[in-house]
Design an enzyme around this catalytic site. Structure first.
Site: not given
Ligand code: NAP
Length: 307
Positions: A11, A33-34, A87
């Site tokens: 996101i 970010s890691r 969110k």
């Molecule tokens: P994601 O790509 O799986 O995770 C975002 C980043 O968070 C990862 O690339 C990772 O970056 C970091 N991360 C993951 N687990 C972690 C941990 N245990 N500790 C520290 N950092 C961690 O997820 P996303 O889809 O972007 O979603 C993130 C949030 O946005 C969620 O709450 C989701 O509901 C919301 N959201 C998502 C979307 C969508 O379409 N995907 C839409 C609207 C809102 P590093 O490994 O580089 O640290």
């Protein structure tokens, strides 16, 4: 205003980076970010080091999954930074209340964003419903998890919300457009036998005027994706489609299907406003409905999920 973006994943890349780049009010000054980074932007892998090295960055925007988010948010608040939360604002209500209290005590802005509330037709739907008597409301949120969350293991772990991760977007719209408060009375949750969170859910709600309010969320939808809310009232039927981008009232259609179109620029405009006025916006009603559905829901084991 300078902001640091934390958690450079799906996101952040899809929505936050372009929204900040297109805004005259915001500058992406650092990332934490890691593994991820953004070209041309100073990158940190450790939150504490960024907070120490960049006192000029007053705002931190957190795009992590919900479970790790609290520790990062509290660290930012303790370092005197304003915080914007993707969110859901946390994995539990208690941690959201703790963040709220910390922000208030420190005089900092805290914003629990609900991007779907900023879809094009949500405001118009709210206005149309404001003087109607609701008879029934049905939410249908059906999408393909493999298409929208490829390889994301956290959504199946405790606190990852499963199908409530998109479902909470629907509930953020419902709580915005309905004049009355609803609460959950029961739910059925289909949980894959190898997962901790539901892949599908049926939810029933109490409405103070006796309207029949229900929701169905399903992550196994192939082909056409459905993000729809239908409200039947004493003077016509309103349907929000495409996650709130399109509205139909008794055959008249307004808006254009554009998933997430305009939502993130509006979130950042709102954050700028909150920082300027010293405001806090922590509406926890969507998360309350989800935690109550998870508390009251009857779990039914279903087929294991393979990504
Ligand atoms: P994601 O790509 O799986 O995770 C975002 C980043 O968070 C990862 O690339 C990772 O970056 C970091 N991360 C993951 N687990 C972690 C941990 N245990 N500790 C520290 N950092 C961690 O997820 P996303 O889809 O972007 O979603 C993130 C949030 O946005 C969620 O709450 C989701 O509901 C919301 N959201 C998502 C979307 C969508 O379409 N995907 C839409 C609207 C809102 P590093 O490994 O580089 O640290």
């Amino acid at each position: 205003m300078k902001t640091a973006l934390v958690g450079i994943g799906k996101i952040a890349v899809d929505q936050h980076v372009p929204a900040i780049a297109d805004s005259a009010e915001w500058e992406l000054a650092a990332t934490v970010s890691r593994h991820g980074s953004v070209d041309g932007v100073e990158a940190f892998t450790d939150m504490g080091k960024m907070l120490q090295a960049r006192p000029d960055i007053r705002v931190v925007s957190l795009c992590l999954p919900p479970v790790p988010r609290f520790a990062y948010a509290m660290q930012a608040l303790e370092a005197g930074r304003h915080v914007m939360l993707e969110k859901p604002p946390g994995a539990t209500l208690a941690e959201c209340h703790a963040l709220d209290a910390a922000a208030r005590a420190a005089g900092l802005t805290l914003y629990a964003t609900w991007h779907s509330r900023h879809a094009d037709m949500v405001g118009a739907a709210k206005s149309w419903l404001s003087d109607k008597m609701l008879r029934a409301l049905r939410v249908t949120w059906k999408e393909d998890v493999r298409r929208w969350h490829p390889g994301q293991a956290w959504i199946w772990e405790p606190g990852g919300l499963g199908v409530f991760d998109p479902g909470i977007n629907a509930l953020s719209i419902v709580t915005e457009i309905l004049p009355a408060q609803i609460h959950v009375t029961g739910a059925t949750l289909e949980v894959p036998s190898n997962c901790q969170t539901p892949i599908a859910a049926e939810i029933a709600f109490h409405h103070p005027d006796g309207a029949d309010v229900s929701a169905v969320f399903d992550w196994r939808q192939q082909g056409d994706q459905t993000w729809e809310i239908e409200a039947v009232t004493d003077s016509g039927t309103l349907t929000l489609r495409d996650g709130g981008a399109v509205m139909e009232v008794d055959g008249t259609v307004s808006g254009q299907a554009a998933p997430l179109g305009g939502e993130y620029p509006r979130l950042y405009a709102q954050m700028a406003q909150l920082v300027t006025t010293g405001g806090i916006d922590m509406d926890l009603r969507p998360l309350t409905l989800v935690t109550d559905a998870l508390a009251l829901g009857r779990r039914v084991a279903t087929d294991p999920f393979e990504d």
